[in-house]
Scaffold this motif. Structure first.
Motif, mmCIF file in Angstrom:
data_model
loop_
_atom_site.group_PDB
_atom_site.id
_atom_site.type_symbol
_atom_site.label_atom_id
_atom_site.label_comp_id
_atom_site.label_asym_id
_atom_site.label_seq_id
_atom_site.Cartn_x
_atom_site.Cartn_y
_atom_site.Cartn_z
ATOM 1 N N SER A 44 -14.205 -29.884 39.796
ATOM 2 C CA SER A 44 -13.121 -29.172 39.104
ATOM 3 C C SER A 44 -12.641 -27.974 39.920
ATOM 4 C CB SER A 44 -13.605 -28.724 37.728
ATOM 5 O OG SER A 44 -14.703 -27.824 37.866
ATOM 6 N N ILE A 45 -13.554 -27.277 40.579
ATOM 7 C CA ILE A 45 -13.147 -26.148 41.431
ATOM 8 C C ILE A 45 -12.291 -26.637 42.600
ATOM 9 C CG2 ILE A 45 -14.012 -24.380 43.010
ATOM 10 C CD1 ILE A 45 -16.447 -24.161 41.085
ATOM 11 N N GLU A 46 -12.681 -27.758 43.216
ATOM 12 C CA GLU A 46 -11.896 -28.327 44.322
ATOM 13 C C GLU A 46 -10.505 -28.742 43.857
ATOM 14 O OE1 GLU A 46 -14.196 -31.477 45.878
ATOM 15 O OE2 GLU A 46 -15.432 -30.183 47.166
ATOM 16 N N ASP A 47 -10.424 -29.345 42.652
ATOM 17 C CA ASP A 47 -9.114 -29.750 42.127
ATOM 18 C C ASP A 47 -8.219 -28.545 41.879
ATOM 19 O OD1 ASP A 47 -9.621 -32.470 42.184
ATOM 20 O OD2 ASP A 47 -10.559 -32.451 40.204
ATOM 21 N N ILE A 48 -8.808 -27.484 41.324
ATOM 22 C CA ILE A 48 -8.009 -26.281 41.076
ATOM 23 C C ILE A 48 -7.485 -25.707 42.381
ATOM 24 C CG2 ILE A 48 -8.158 -23.889 40.296
ATOM 25 C CD1 ILE A 48 -10.199 -24.982 38.175
ATOM 26 N N LEU A 49 -8.346 -25.635 43.396
ATOM 27 C CA LEU A 49 -7.905 -25.115 44.694
ATOM 28 C C LEU A 49 -6.844 -26.018 45.324
ATOM 29 C CD1 LEU A 49 -11.366 -24.034 46.141
ATOM 30 C CD2 LEU A 49 -9.536 -22.525 45.390
ATOM 31 N N TYR A 50 -7.024 -27.331 45.206
ATOM 32 C CA TYR A 50 -6.068 -28.278 45.805
ATOM 33 C C TYR A 50 -4.694 -28.144 45.158
ATOM 34 C CZ TYR A 50 -3.683 -32.630 46.856
ATOM 35 O OH TYR A 50 -2.762 -33.559 47.240
ATOM 36 N N TRP A 51 -4.638 -28.157 43.833
ATOM 37 C CA TRP A 51 -3.340 -28.114 43.156
ATOM 38 C C TRP A 51 -2.686 -26.746 43.281
ATOM 39 C CZ3 TRP A 51 -0.992 -32.376 42.508
ATOM 40 C CH2 TRP A 51 -1.695 -33.558 42.243
ATOM 41 N N SER A 52 -3.469 -25.701 43.375
ATOM 42 C CA SER A 52 -2.871 -24.386 43.639
ATOM 43 C C SER A 52 -2.283 -24.347 45.044
ATOM 44 C CB SER A 52 -3.923 -23.298 43.459
ATOM 45 O OG SER A 52 -4.986 -23.471 44.372
ATOM 46 N N PHE A 53 -2.984 -24.934 46.007
ATOM 47 C CA PHE A 53 -2.445 -25.025 47.364
ATOM 48 C C PHE A 53 -1.174 -25.867 47.383
ATOM 49 C CE2 PHE A 53 -2.276 -27.499 51.335
ATOM 50 C CZ PHE A 53 -2.062 -26.469 52.234
ATOM 51 N N ALA A 54 -1.168 -26.986 46.651
ATOM 52 C CA ALA A 54 0.020 -27.844 46.609
ATOM 53 C C ALA A 54 1.201 -27.110 45.985
ATOM 54 C CB ALA A 54 -0.295 -29.112 45.821
ATOM 55 N N ALA A 55 0.955 -26.361 44.904
ATOM 56 C CA ALA A 55 2.062 -25.631 44.258
ATOM 57 C C ALA A 55 2.621 -24.566 45.179
ATOM 58 C CB ALA A 55 1.547 -25.012 42.966
ATOM 59 N N ILE A 56 1.744 -23.823 45.865
ATOM 60 C CA ILE A 56 2.225 -22.780 46.792
ATOM 61 C C ILE A 56 2.994 -23.397 47.949
ATOM 62 C CG2 ILE A 56 1.454 -21.002 48.413
ATOM 63 C CD1 ILE A 56 -0.919 -20.553 46.398
ATOM 64 N N GLY A 57 2.498 -24.533 48.468
ATOM 65 C CA GLY A 57 3.182 -25.191 49.584
ATOM 66 C C GLY A 57 4.548 -25.729 49.196
ATOM 67 N N THR A 58 4.657 -26.341 48.021
ATOM 68 C CA THR A 58 5.969 -26.850 47.579
ATOM 69 C C THR A 58 6.948 -25.698 47.356
ATOM 70 O OG1 THR A 58 5.080 -26.872 45.323
ATOM 71 C CG2 THR A 58 5.082 -28.955 46.533
#
Length: 238
Positions: A44-58
């Motif tokens: 769950s921590i990895e998913d949160i970091l991944y989707w936060s990175f994806a949102a910032i990148g988009t």
């Protein structure tokens, strides 16, 4: 008009590349999860970091390409590219790569487990030896304490025996003194009795002597009376 088309093509290509990049990162995460199994909290921590990175990148992509204006076709393109890559590429590459990587990882894990087990055995042996040494030290301390206690008991017993002997000697001396006193008293009593008997005997002897002398005196008196009577009779006859 041509610049607008070029700009839109560039925008779409950047969205496609961004979707491929995001899907590639997510595939790497899935491969990592298959190779090294984690807990639900870490996932769950990895998913949160991944989707936060994806949102910032988009958001950064939208800001660079269209000054922060959100265009739905760009989101749709990135999402569609991710779905296509997941459907046709990741479906086969992720399990294949994970199976290939599991072999060295498992080998490495086994080696690490063996090394850890070896060091654990060494540590266990060291701990056991330390415990044995501690037990030996405690046993030696207990033995020393027991020896000290035994010595103290022996010393106390010896002192007690000495006291008993002294008391017995004192008691014997006291009894001897009492016996000597009794003997002295008996001797003194016997002496007094002997003196009394001697004095009584002397008195009896004196009384007897007096009686004998009295008898002698009486006999002499009677003889003198008879002589006088005889003389008187002789004088009368004349």
């Amino acid at each position: 008009m041509g610049e607008m088309i070029y700009w839109e093509l560039d925008y779409v290509l950047s969205c496609v590349l961004w979707g491929l990049f995001l899907m590639l990162i997510y595939d790497l995460l899935r491969i990592e999860r298959r190779v090294w199994r984690r807990g639900s909290v870490w996932v769950s921590i990895e998913d949160i970091l991944y989707w936060s990175f994806a949102a910032i990148g988009t958001f950064r992509l939208f800001y660079q390409q269209d000054n922060g204006v959100i265009r739905w076709f760009a989101i749709a393109v990135t999402f569609f590219v991710m779905l296509l890559m997941n459907r046709f590429i990741s479906k086969w590459t992720v399990p294949f790569i994970s199976r290939i990587l599991r072999i060295p990882v498992r080998f490495f894990e086994k080696m690490v487990k063996k090394v850890i087990g070896f060091f654990q055995k060494i540590l266990k042996n060291c701990v056991k030896q330390l415990k044995l040494e501690q037990k030996k030290a405690t046993i030696k301390k207990q033995e020393r304490q027991e020896e000290k206690q035994k010595k103290q008991r022996e010393q106390e017993e010896q002192q007690r025996q000495k006291r008993q002997k002294k008391e017995e000697e004192w008691e014997k001396k006291r009894k001897l003194k009492e016996q000597e006193k009794k003997k002295r008293k008996k001797k003194e009593r016997q002496k007094h009795r002997e003196k009394r008997t001697e004095t009584a005997k002397e008195v009896e002897q004196v009384g007897r002597a007096n009686k004998i002398e009295r008898k002698k005196i009486k006999v002499k008196a009677e003889e003198t009376k008879k002589r006088t009577e005889i003389r008187k009779k002789g004088q009368k006859k004349e």
